[in-house]
Each structure stands twice: as structure tokens, then as C-alpha cells.
Design a protein around this motif. Structure first.
Motif, PDB file in Angstrom:
ATOM      1  N   LYS A 103      -3.241  13.922  -5.948  1.00  0.00           N
ATOM      2  CA  LYS A 103      -4.585  13.664  -6.469  1.00  0.00           C
ATOM      3  C   LYS A 103      -5.129  12.320  -5.983  1.00  0.00           C
ATOM      4  CE  LYS A 103      -4.334  16.552 -10.616  1.00  0.00           C
ATOM      5  NZ  LYS A 103      -4.436  16.593 -12.103  1.00  0.00           N
ATOM      6  N   VAL A 104      -4.251  11.342  -5.875  1.00  0.00           N
ATOM      7  CA  VAL A 104      -4.678  10.032  -5.371  1.00  0.00           C
ATOM      8  C   VAL A 104      -5.152  10.152  -3.928  1.00  0.00           C
ATOM      9  CG1 VAL A 104      -3.870   7.715  -4.759  1.00  0.00           C
ATOM     10  CG2 VAL A 104      -3.219   8.721  -6.948  1.00  0.00           C
ATOM     11  N   LEU A 105      -4.400  10.868  -3.112  1.00  0.00           N
ATOM     12  CA  LEU A 105      -4.759  11.020  -1.700  1.00  0.00           C
ATOM     13  C   LEU A 105      -6.023  11.854  -1.536  1.00  0.00           C
ATOM     14  CD1 LEU A 105      -1.141  11.563  -0.408  1.00  0.00           C
ATOM     15  CD2 LEU A 105      -2.599   9.614   0.156  1.00  0.00           C
ATOM     16  N   GLU A 106      -6.174  12.868  -2.337  1.00  0.00           N
ATOM     17  CA  GLU A 106      -7.382  13.703  -2.248  1.00  0.00           C
ATOM     18  C   GLU A 106      -8.613  12.973  -2.769  1.00  0.00           C
ATOM     19  OE1 GLU A 106      -5.470  18.207  -2.511  1.00  0.00           O
ATOM     20  OE2 GLU A 106      -6.209  17.243  -4.351  1.00  0.00           O
ATOM     21  N   GLY A 107      -8.417  11.937  -3.570  1.00  0.00           N
ATOM     22  CA  GLY A 107      -9.538  11.159  -4.081  1.00  0.00           C
ATOM     23  C   GLY A 107      -9.856   9.925  -3.265  1.00  0.00           C
TER      24      GLY A 107
ATOM     25  N   SER B 206      -3.724   2.701   0.967  1.00  0.00           N
ATOM     26  CA  SER B 206      -2.833   2.233   2.029  1.00  0.00           C
ATOM     27  C   SER B 206      -1.425   2.711   1.712  1.00  0.00           C
ATOM     28  CB  SER B 206      -2.878   0.703   2.116  1.00  0.00           C
ATOM     29  OG  SER B 206      -2.166   0.237   3.238  1.00  0.00           O
ATOM     30  N   LEU B 207      -0.831   3.463   2.632  1.00  0.00           N
ATOM     31  CA  LEU B 207       0.467   4.089   2.389  1.00  0.00           C
ATOM     32  C   LEU B 207       1.523   3.479   3.295  1.00  0.00           C
ATOM     33  CD1 LEU B 207       1.292   7.802   1.854  1.00  0.00           C
ATOM     34  CD2 LEU B 207       2.434   6.590   3.711  1.00  0.00           C
ATOM     35  N   GLY B 208       2.686   3.185   2.717  1.00  0.00           N
ATOM     36  CA  GLY B 208       3.787   2.718   3.569  1.00  0.00           C
ATOM     37  C   GLY B 208       4.677   1.694   2.935  1.00  0.00           C
ATOM     38  N   ASP B 209       4.732   0.511   3.538  1.00  0.00           N
ATOM     39  CA  ASP B 209       5.764  -0.464   3.208  1.00  0.00           C
ATOM     40  C   ASP B 209       5.315  -1.479   2.164  1.00  0.00           C
ATOM     41  OD1 ASP B 209       4.095  -0.907   5.454  1.00  0.00           O
ATOM     42  OD2 ASP B 209       5.218  -2.674   6.019  1.00  0.00           O
TER      43      ASP B 209
ATOM     44  N   GLU C 269      12.148   5.674   2.843  1.00  0.00           N
ATOM     45  CA  GLU C 269      12.706   6.926   2.335  1.00  0.00           C
ATOM     46  C   GLU C 269      11.689   7.807   1.612  1.00  0.00           C
ATOM     47  OE1 GLU C 269      15.674   7.657   3.257  1.00  0.00           O
ATOM     48  OE2 GLU C 269      16.162   5.663   4.053  1.00  0.00           O
ATOM     49  N   LEU C 270      10.404   7.529   1.778  1.00  0.00           N
ATOM     50  CA  LEU C 270       9.367   8.322   1.124  1.00  0.00           C
ATOM     51  C   LEU C 270       9.362   9.755   1.661  1.00  0.00           C
ATOM     52  CD1 LEU C 270       6.950   8.207  -0.882  1.00  0.00           C
ATOM     53  CD2 LEU C 270       5.500   7.703   1.120  1.00  0.00           C
ATOM     54  N   LEU C 271       9.315  10.731   0.747  1.00  0.00           N
ATOM     55  CA  LEU C 271       9.360  12.144   1.103  1.00  0.00           C
ATOM     56  C   LEU C 271       8.029  12.820   0.791  1.00  0.00           C
ATOM     57  CD1 LEU C 271      12.879  12.952  -0.409  1.00  0.00           C
ATOM     58  CD2 LEU C 271      12.325  12.427   1.988  1.00  0.00           C
ATOM     59  N   PRO C 272       7.678  13.890   1.514  1.00  0.00           N
ATOM     60  CA  PRO C 272       6.395  14.556   1.279  1.00  0.00           C
ATOM     61  C   PRO C 272       6.200  15.013  -0.159  1.00  0.00           C
ATOM     62  CG  PRO C 272       7.348  15.325   3.337  1.00  0.00           C
ATOM     63  CD  PRO C 272       8.390  14.476   2.683  1.00  0.00           C
ATOM     64  N   GLU C 273       7.266  15.523  -0.793  1.00  0.00           N
ATOM     65  CA  GLU C 273       7.125  16.023  -2.160  1.00  0.00           C
ATOM     66  C   GLU C 273       6.903  14.909  -3.180  1.00  0.00           C
ATOM     67  OE1 GLU C 273      11.618  16.192  -1.088  1.00  0.00           O
ATOM     68  OE2 GLU C 273       9.671  16.556  -0.109  1.00  0.00           O
TER      69      GLU C 273
ATOM     70  N   ALA D  22       0.368  13.042   4.154  1.00  0.00           N
ATOM     71  CA  ALA D  22      -0.684  12.281   3.484  1.00  0.00           C
ATOM     72  C   ALA D  22      -1.962  12.279   4.315  1.00  0.00           C
ATOM     73  CB  ALA D  22      -0.213  10.857   3.234  1.00  0.00           C
ATOM     74  N   ALA D  23      -1.820  12.113   5.634  1.00  0.00           N
ATOM     75  CA  ALA D  23      -2.991  12.127   6.509  1.00  0.00           C
ATOM     76  C   ALA D  23      -3.707  13.471   6.442  1.00  0.00           C
ATOM     77  CB  ALA D  23      -2.570  11.815   7.941  1.00  0.00           C
ATOM     78  N   ARG D  24      -2.951  14.548   6.429  1.00  0.00           N
ATOM     79  CA  ARG D  24      -3.578  15.876   6.355  1.00  0.00           C
ATOM     80  C   ARG D  24      -4.312  16.049   5.024  1.00  0.00           C
ATOM     81  NH1 ARG D  24       1.365  17.309   8.928  1.00  0.00           N
ATOM     82  NH2 ARG D  24       2.307  17.878   6.928  1.00  0.00           N
ATOM     83  N   LEU D  25      -3.681  15.651   3.928  1.00  0.00           N
ATOM     84  CA  LEU D  25      -4.302  15.788   2.602  1.00  0.00           C
ATOM     85  C   LEU D  25      -5.597  14.985   2.518  1.00  0.00           C
ATOM     86  CD1 LEU D  25      -1.186  15.502   0.257  1.00  0.00           C
ATOM     87  CD2 LEU D  25      -2.761  17.445   0.348  1.00  0.00           C
ATOM     88  N   ALA D  26      -5.538  13.736   2.928  1.00  0.00           N
ATOM     89  CA  ALA D  26      -6.710  12.874   2.806  1.00  0.00           C
ATOM     90  C   ALA D  26      -7.837  13.337   3.726  1.00  0.00           C
ATOM     91  CB  ALA D  26      -6.325  11.430   3.125  1.00  0.00           C
TER      92      ALA D  26
END
Length: 317
Positions: free
Chosen positions: A126-130, A9-12, A117-121, A153-157
Motif C-alpha cells: 500500500k505504501v508503494l502504490e501510494g 526511498s527504498l534500500g539501505d 536481505e529484503l524480500l519481495p513478500e 517495488a519498481a513495478r508496483l509503484a
């Protein structure tokens, strides 16, 4: 348990200030009431509830290097949720003020803290790909940053084989962003499950009846299982492999609605990811949501009644 791919779960992740006045707040006045401080944030709450209902879960987000951030992470870890957080000195940990009226309905004031303020970099690739599943809330989409990070993150997962879910987050923020602008962003996310509540479905579709709002959402997002949360009216569900079905709510007395939708979503995903039966997952989710609204806060301490409900649902399954 450990062999299953986690829900991410990504976000706040924020610090919640819950306030329920005993009487009406008047300009310049004073009154008594109930207050509570605890870790919060829609994405973090959902991760906690997925884990409480039995699915391994990970939270990804950003906090400030401050005491509130430390406490919020400690609360996640105490719930056995893996915390993949970026800590920054540039921004404070976000704070949400939840004002709860005498009926138990809440209005929220969300401070734009480090979680915005989360940035793509900064994403843990590895967490998202797993991940077996990635959950996003619209709080990560209303502005950029953190929108670019959420979309990346959506694209990676998705590329790694995960399913995706989306909570539209806030009817008021949808209106402030502009419905067309919001829909343009959402249309680009290949989500498999959407969790709108009644107000969010109405804001997105312009339809005021539950069935018609669900018709609109299913037509616009035919690939998705739509789980429409309707408070005391339960949930209305339909998806590509799921005929339309209504799951009634419990008869729990409303004390505080804060976090009930997150609890519903986490419980639903914990079941759905295990067996892919949306109706069965929703039956557990309404039990969890009913338990939450009858207590104070988004993550009340688990008790015997919650255990009983989860046990009964497991036996009936």
C-alpha cells in the motif's frame, strides 16, 4: 504538504562510522582523528534530504532487531521521515565504515547487514502504490536479495502512476558485478531520473569526458532525465524535455564528501517533483550539496546557513 504523494526511498538504512584520521594510517600504528556515529545509508539519506527541503518522504527497508537499528529508525523519525521497516532477528543492522582522507574524499567499507536481505513478500504494498515517486539505489541491485524486492517495488509503484529514479551507487561495485550484468539489470527498470556521479557514469559508459558520458547515457536511456553529478564541476543535466544545461557548483571548502550525492539527489527530487523544472531543482541541489561537503557527515544538523540558502533559492524561484 500532507496532500502531496510522498517520495518513497527504498534500500539501505545503516549505522555509519565516520573516521577522518589526522595523519596517515600505518600498519600496526596508532593516530588520532575525528570520529562520528550516525544513521546512514544512501536511500535513507536521500529520504532525509527530500524531507528537509520540503517534500513528504518515506523510507522502506530492513534492519536488525538491535540497538543500531533502533537508533537509525529514531533518527529518521526525528527528521519527520516515515519509516516503513522490517525488523529481523536473522541479521544485524548494516554498518558502513567511511574513511575520510585529509582532502575530504571518502572510501567506504559496507557491511552486508539486514538491508541486503529484503524480500519481495516483505514489501509494504500500500505504501508503494501510494507513492508519488520511488527512488532506488544500485545497492539494492548488486545482488539478490534484495534485487528481486527492488524490482518488484519498481513495478508496483510504476503501475500505480509513480515516477522512478535510480542512483547507480558505486563505480567499484559496478565493476565487481560486471558492467554488462549491471546494465542488463538497469535496462529493465523504467526509471525517469538517473543520478550517476562522474565515476559511475564512466564505469557504465566507458567514456572519460563528461559530455560524452552523458551522450552515452541519454542514448541508452532516452526516456530518462540524466543528472550527472560532477563534484566541484557542478552538475550536467539533459532529458527528453530538458536541453543540456550545466549548473555550477558552489565554492564551499571540502571537509567531508560523505553523503553529498544523496543530499543533492534528495534536494533535487524535492524540487523537481513540485515543479518539474530540472535546472531550478539542480540549483537548489548544488547549494545543499555544497553545504554538506563543508561539514562532517551525511546529515549534519541543519543550521542558519542551510536555512538561508534554501530561503534564497525559494525567493529566486
Amino acid at each position: 504538504m500532507s496532500e502531496r504523494q510522498p517520495l518513497v526511498s527504498l534500500g539501505d538504512l545503516t549505522w555509519d562510522v565516520l573516521a577522518k584520521p589526522d595523519t596517515m594510517l600505518l600498519p600496526g600504528g596508532d593516530t588520532t582523528g575525528r570520529m562520528e556515529l550516525s544513521g546512514g545509508g544512501s536511500a535513507a539519506n536521500l529520504a532525509v534530504w527530500a524531507r528537509r527541503v520540503g517534500h513528504p518522504s518515506t523510507f522502506v527497508g530492513k534492519i536488525g532487531q538491535d540497538r543500531f537499528g533502533d537508533l537509525a529508525v529514531q533518527e529518521l523519525e526525528a527528521e519527520d521521515v516515515q519509516a516503513e521497516v522490517i525488523a529481523t532477528r536473522a541479521h544485524l543492522t548494516g554498518v558502513i565504515l567511511a574513511l575520510i582522507d585529509r582532502r575530504g574524499q571518502r572510501a567506504m567499507l559496507t557491511g552486508q547487514g539486514a538491508d541486503w536481505e529484503l524480500l519481495p513478500e516483505e514489501l509494504p504494498v500500500k505504501v508503494l502504490e501510494g507513492a508519488g515517486h520511488l527512488h532506488l539505489t544500485a545497492w539494492s541491485l548488486f545482488r539478490d536479495p534484495p534485487r528481486a524486492a527492488a524490482l518488484a517495488a519498481a513495478r508496483l509503484a510504476k503501475a500505480a502512476g509513480a515516477t522512478l529514479s535510480l542512483d547507480p551507487g558505486s563505480f567499484q561495485m559496478i565493476q565487481q558485478m560486471g558492467v554488462d550484468s549491471f546494465l542488463n539489470v538497469v535496462d529493465g527498470i523504467p526509471f525517469d531520473v538517473m543520478f550517476p556521479n562522474d565515476d559511475e557514469a564512466r564505469a557504465m559508459s566507458g567514456e572519460h569526458q563528461h559530455d560524452r558520458a552523458l551522450d552515452w547515457l541519454r542514448e541508452r536511456y532516452p526516456q530518462a532525465l540524466v543528472v550527472l553529478k560532477m563534484d566541484e564541476d557542478g552538475a550536467l543535466i539533459e532529458g527528453p524535455q530538458t536541453p543540456r544545461v550545466h549548473v555550477p557548483a558552489t565554492d564551499d571548502q571540502l571537509v567531508d564528501a560523505t553523503g553529498a550525492g544523496d543530499a543533492f539527489g534528495g534536494a533535487f527530487l524535492a524540487g523537481w517533483l513540485r515543479h518539474r523544472d530540472a535546472q531550478k531543482a539542480a540549483q537548489v541541489a548544488v547549494q545543499v550539496g555544497g553545504w554538506v561537503v563543508s561539514r562532517f557527515g551525511a546529515r549534519p544538523p541543519a543550521d542558519d546557513e542551510l536555512t538561508r540558502r534554501l530561503t534564497l533559492q525559494a525567493v529566486s524561484a
